[in-house]
Design a protein around this motif. Structure first.
Motif, short mmCIF file in Angstrom:
data_model
loop_
_atom_site.label_atom_id
_atom_site.label_comp_id
_atom_site.label_asym_id
_atom_site.label_seq_id
_atom_site.Cartn_x
_atom_site.Cartn_y
_atom_site.Cartn_z
N GLY A 266 -73.36 13.07 -141.43
CA GLY A 266 -74.51 12.80 -142.27
C GLY A 266 -75.51 13.93 -142.36
N LEU A 267 -75.18 15.07 -141.76
CA LEU A 267 -76.08 16.23 -141.70
C LEU A 267 -77.44 15.85 -141.09
N ALA A 268 -77.41 14.82 -140.25
CA ALA A 268 -78.66 14.31 -139.70
C ALA A 268 -79.39 15.34 -138.85
N HIS A 269 -78.65 16.02 -137.98
CA HIS A 269 -79.30 16.95 -137.07
C HIS A 269 -79.62 18.26 -137.78
N THR A 270 -78.75 18.67 -138.69
CA THR A 270 -79.03 19.86 -139.49
C THR A 270 -80.30 19.66 -140.29
N GLY A 271 -80.43 18.48 -140.87
CA GLY A 271 -81.65 18.18 -141.63
C GLY A 271 -82.89 18.19 -140.77
N ARG A 272 -82.77 17.69 -139.54
CA ARG A 272 -83.92 17.68 -138.63
C ARG A 272 -84.35 19.11 -138.30
N MET A 273 -83.39 19.97 -138.05
CA MET A 273 -83.71 21.36 -137.73
C MET A 273 -84.30 22.07 -138.95
N ALA A 274 -83.74 21.82 -140.12
CA ALA A 274 -84.25 22.46 -141.34
C ALA A 274 -85.70 22.06 -141.59
N GLN A 275 -86.01 20.79 -141.40
CA GLN A 275 -87.38 20.34 -141.60
C GLN A 275 -88.34 20.98 -140.60
N ALA A 276 -87.85 21.27 -139.40
CA ALA A 276 -88.71 21.86 -138.37
C ALA A 276 -88.94 23.35 -138.58
N CYS A 277 -87.97 24.04 -139.17
CA CYS A 277 -88.00 25.51 -139.18
C CYS A 277 -88.22 26.14 -140.54
N LEU A 278 -88.11 25.36 -141.60
CA LEU A 278 -88.19 25.92 -142.94
C LEU A 278 -89.32 25.27 -143.74
N PRO A 279 -89.85 25.96 -144.75
CA PRO A 279 -90.77 25.30 -145.69
C PRO A 279 -90.08 24.10 -146.31
N PRO A 280 -90.82 23.05 -146.62
CA PRO A 280 -90.20 21.81 -147.10
C PRO A 280 -89.25 22.00 -148.28
N ASP A 281 -89.65 22.81 -149.27
CA ASP A 281 -88.79 23.00 -150.44
C ASP A 281 -87.48 23.70 -150.06
#
Length: 317
Positions: A266-281
């Motif tokens: 589900g890309l759940a953890h990848t999404g969590r890391m992306a939200q923490a480290c990248l600008p939202p867009d």
């Protein structure tokens, strides 16, 4: 200590197409403030709970995460080959073999080894987190699980035939001390298998510069949170130089993922890391591209894991 699936936090940071990406100032600061994966799991172990949190990431239930991955059938193609070699090593032991998975999480690999060994070996899983040990024992009652640190294993000297670990050693506070501990518990002629990546390198096949930049930033963030991002090469070199180690080998296992949900359900953890480290867009753009990729082919993530195998020298040698 079992933190292996936290490689999932950032995709392919140890991929087959190497490119060095230095950590950003923010990531380096987070690491300096104690935000490593190792620190996070040590805190969770101390608390006795199931929730893990590290710099910039919301706390998550580690038992639930591993069970989600197992239920989704996520699989790494190299695992079958590696575990078959571990089982072969167990069958080659004198008498009934004792096989230890150090950093066993919820015991998925232990369960696989029980089946491969067909009752001909005693399987023991070790993990730092009591919650993971309890989950493993619940899911795999056919094996034994104990709570312990990888640098202080609860086994007598020369009492183990095979030591196995996967995605573990990049968390080690002292790789040399862990190697010594593995050698302490191994019988002469006993074998060890360590499956690790190299978090300093990453690769992605894409024509989208925003995806490439996001991927590089997540790779840097993951590497900065690891105690030993170079674990694979480092343990190979340590084993080669050790006077009590023989027959050291290293193998590379590379897979190209057009569908990264095969690794991160589900890309759940990848999404969590992306939200923490990248600008939202940028985070949304990156995760959306990964979700489309199985149909469009717009992102392919090549990953390489390295299998280091060695033997404890016999006293006669």
């Amino acid at each position: 200590l079992k933190l292996q699936f936290l490689y999932l936090i950032a995709p392919a940071t140890h991929a087959a197409i190497p490119h060095t990406m230095p950590a950003s100032a923010d990531v380096r600061t987070a690491k300096a403030e104690g935000g490593s994966f190792t620190d996070a799991f040590a805190a969770a172990a101390k608390s006795g709970g199931r929730e893990v949190a590290t710099a910039g990431l919301k706390a998550f239930d580690i038992v639930a995460l591993f069970r989600q991955q197992a239920a989704a059938g996520t699989v790494e193609p190299h695992k079958a080959e590696v575990l078959a070699r571990v089982a072969d090593a167990a069958r080659g032991a004198a008498g009934r073999a004792k096989v230890v998975d150090v950093g066993c999480a919820i015991g998925t690999d232990v369960g696989a080894l029980v089946r491969l060994c067909q009752g001909g070996a005693d399987l023991v899983g070790v993990d730092l987190l009591g919650a993971l040990v309890a989950g493993a024992q619940e899911d795999h009652p056919e094996a034994e699980f104990v709570e312990a640190d990888m640098a202080s294993l609860p086994f007598a000297d020369a009492s183990v035939d095979v030591v196995y670990c996967s995605r573990l050693l990049f968390h080690a506070a002292d790789l040399g001390a862990v190697l010594e501990e593995f050698l302490r518990v191994l019988r002469p002629g006993g074998r060890a298998f360590a499956v690790e990546g190299d978090l300093r390198y990453h690769g992605v096949l894409t024509s989208d510069p925003r995806v490439a930049a996001a991927h590089a930033e997540l790779a840097a963030a993951t590497a900065a949170r690891a105690k030993h991002p170079d674990a694979a090469g480092a343990v190979f070199a340590l084993a080669k130089a050790h006077p009590r180690v023989a027959h050291v080998s290293i193998r590379a296992h590379t897979t190209a993922y057009a569908d990264y949900s095969r690794v991160d359900a589900g890309l759940a953890h990848t999404g969590r890391m992306a939200q923490a480290c990248l600008p939202p867009d940028d985070a949304a753009h990156y995760v959306a591209a990964l979700r489309r990729a199985p149909e469009t082919g717009e992102v392919v993530i090549p990953m390489t894991m390295f299998e280091v195998e060695f033997e404890k020298r016999s006293e006669a040698a």
